[in-house]
Design a protein around this motif. Sequence first.
Motif, PDB file in Angstrom:
ATOM      1  N   VAL A   4      -9.521  -0.888   4.934  1.00 44.98           N
ATOM      2  CA  VAL A   4      -9.243  -2.339   4.811  1.00 44.98           C
ATOM      3  C   VAL A   4      -9.494  -3.096   6.113  1.00 44.98           C
ATOM      4  O   VAL A   4      -9.818  -4.280   6.103  1.00 44.98           O
ATOM      5  N   HIS A  53      -8.893   7.333   6.400  1.00 45.11           N
ATOM      6  CA  HIS A  53      -7.618   6.964   5.772  1.00 45.11           C
ATOM      7  C   HIS A  53      -6.880   8.222   5.375  1.00 45.11           C
ATOM      8  O   HIS A  53      -7.499   9.191   4.941  1.00 45.11           O
ATOM      9  N   PHE A  99      -2.219  -9.572   8.967  1.00 42.93           N
ATOM     10  CA  PHE A  99      -1.901  -8.409   8.126  1.00 42.93           C
ATOM     11  C   PHE A  99      -0.408  -8.441   7.791  1.00 42.93           C
ATOM     12  O   PHE A  99       0.005  -8.252   6.636  1.00 42.93           O
ATOM     13  N   ARG A 156       1.465  -8.448   4.195  1.00 44.08           N
ATOM     14  CA  ARG A 156       2.223  -7.233   3.839  1.00 44.08           C
ATOM     15  C   ARG A 156       3.715  -7.493   3.623  1.00 44.08           C
ATOM     16  O   ARG A 156       4.409  -6.663   3.006  1.00 44.08           O
ATOM     17  N   HIS A 173       0.830  -1.199   0.000  1.00 48.18           N
ATOM     18  CA  HIS A 173       0.000   0.000   0.000  1.00 48.18           C
ATOM     19  C   HIS A 173       0.864   1.248   0.000  1.00 48.18           C
ATOM     20  O   HIS A 173       0.722   2.129   0.841  1.00 48.18           O
ATOM     21  N   ARG A 191     -10.239  -2.061  -1.166  1.00 49.64           N
ATOM     22  CA  ARG A 191     -10.009  -3.359  -0.511  1.00 49.64           C
ATOM     23  C   ARG A 191     -11.177  -3.702   0.404  1.00 49.64           C
ATOM     24  O   ARG A 191     -11.570  -4.866   0.528  1.00 49.64           O
ATOM     25  N   ASN A 232       2.752   3.740   3.298  1.00 47.44           N
ATOM     26  CA  ASN A 232       2.075   3.720   4.604  1.00 47.44           C
ATOM     27  C   ASN A 232       3.113   3.718   5.721  1.00 47.44           C
ATOM     28  O   ASN A 232       4.318   3.586   5.474  1.00 47.44           O
ATOM     29  N   HIS A 272      -2.831   1.772  12.656  1.00 48.08           N
ATOM     30  CA  HIS A 272      -2.380   1.159  11.391  1.00 48.08           C
ATOM     31  C   HIS A 272      -2.931  -0.269  11.352  1.00 48.08           C
ATOM     32  O   HIS A 272      -4.147  -0.446  11.413  1.00 48.08           O
TER      33      HIS A 272
HETATM   34  O1  LIG Z   1      -1.826   3.406   3.426  1.00 48.08           O
HETATM   35  C1  LIG Z   1      -1.956   3.597   4.648  1.00 48.08           C
HETATM   36  O2  LIG Z   1      -1.652   4.663   5.218  1.00 48.08           O
HETATM   37  C2  LIG Z   1      -2.512   2.541   5.508  1.00 48.08           C
HETATM   38  C3  LIG Z   1      -3.073   1.390   4.772  1.00 48.08           C
HETATM   39  O3  LIG Z   1      -4.197   1.406   4.323  1.00 48.08           O
HETATM   40  C4  LIG Z   1      -2.224   0.233   4.547  1.00 48.08           C
HETATM   41  O4  LIG Z   1      -1.041   0.248   4.921  1.00 48.08           O
HETATM   42  O5  LIG Z   1      -2.717  -0.763   3.993  1.00 48.08           O
END
Ligand SMILES: O=C([O-])CC(=O)C(=O)O
Length: 428
Positions: free
Chosen positions: A362, A307, A384, A388, A233, A316, A236, A268
Amino acid sequence: MAKDTLTITDNRTGKTYEVPITNGTIRAMDLRQIKTDANDFGMMSYDPAFTNTASCSSKITFIDGDAGILRYRGYPIEQLAEGASFLEVVYLLMNGELPQKKALDTFAHEIVMHTMVHENIRELMDGFRYDAHPMGMLISTVSALSTFYPEAKKIEDAENRRLQMVRMIAKIPTLAAYAYRHRRGLPVVYPDNDLSYAGNFLNMMFKMTETKYKPNPAVENALDVLFTLHADHEQNCSANAMRGVGSSKVDPYSALAAACAALYGPLHGGANEEVIHMLHKIGSKSKVPEFIESVKKGEGRLMGFGHRVYKNYDPRAKVIKRLADEVFDAIGKNPLIDIAVELERIALEDEYFVKRKLYPNVDFYSGLIYQAMGLPMDMYPVLFAIGRTPGWLAQWEEMLLDSEQKIARPRQVYLGYDQRDFVAIDKR
Ligand SMILES: O=C([O-])CC(=O)C(=O)O
Ligand SMILES: CC(=O)SCCNC(=O)CCNC(=O)[C@H](O)C(C)(C)COP(=O)(O)OP(=O)(O)OC[C@H]1O[C@@H](n2cnc3c(N)ncnc32)[C@H](O)[C@@H]1OP(=O)(O)O
């Protein structure tokens, strides 16, 4: 429609730049002009929380927050969630292109070869208190992995870098499942390399008997899709931590531990866990209006809402809401969904949320699926983190290969005392 220039305003000088975009790419030399101008002015920009600062250029993930668009390497998130497996998405993020069948098989095999972790890591996990938060255990053991792979420090070696990336993607579900089993006082289940990435994770979590564990296909598929939806994303908080810490040229396990730590926070990736706490606290649909009023009075936030970039529905969250219905059809409904849907309905009609452009993100619906799957709340941020990890690693490698990147080192606006003379302790 694709734009062929990007307008960038330097908020230090007010000067506006039209930067050409060629084949979806901005040339570093065009960005350099902006930097040079800023240096000429000798000015510093004050942008706490980086609301208006691009800290890097990237080719990985595109977000249009006003339109609610998210793409990995150009591919819309909806299409990837629908058609690609998580490992295809991992390959895409790491390599920039979707794999051919043979390349995907080779990559999946590589991952499978690295799913085991050293027994000492398991023993390290045993040392945690029985009620340790799994995110704390994950952060610590990801960091500990750096001591098992000292060669990971050779980050300038491309082959070595790739090996460490594969190791991290392969091992993070193992660490996550070990943390879960530790919390429950259960012996660990070693990885089963005959299963899919998501299936193996479910096996390590839930296998209870000697007979082969068969994940429910709806659950296995949903988990795979959820990993995809969480895979990257752009800049972030945790990706920024990964890049920032990685910019010191530390080994990637240490940088990944920093990214996991950033994700853990309730603003977060920890928000998915908080959403379920909030829904339990609200207790019933009829209590939703009262809860919304308390949020408007500043007595707390509507978790899973709002957000920094999306000023529209998080794409998402739309996919996850649909996925929740599919999972509930297969394994039974999570009754909290009714409260969540009511919360969304009322919030989206309320002036407070409309004015501030606060929509579900999300984290709003994901916890409801995890809960229906039988996962405890404190595992949600861990899930998560598994999804990620490839995004963090792709961002890390891109940062290392970017000739424009240096050690991340912001400046500050100093507001403290001017010089003053030291006074000895007996004279104060
Ligand atoms: O983009 C952002 O600040 C937070 C977010 O939705 C992610 O990390 O998935
Ligand atoms: C994976 C992810 O990280 S997605 C985000 C997960 N986090 C959450 O769901 C936690 C709840 N949401 C939030 O705290 C925020 O919306 C964030 C952290 C995601 C974004 O924060 P920011 O971009 O810094 O927005 P900021 O905090 O400035 O909020 C802007 C305004 O909206 C309000 N606001 C923002 N989010 C919320 C919310 N969830 N509930 C109520 N009000 C909110 C703020 O109070 C503020 O109002 P004001 O202008 O009257 O002071």
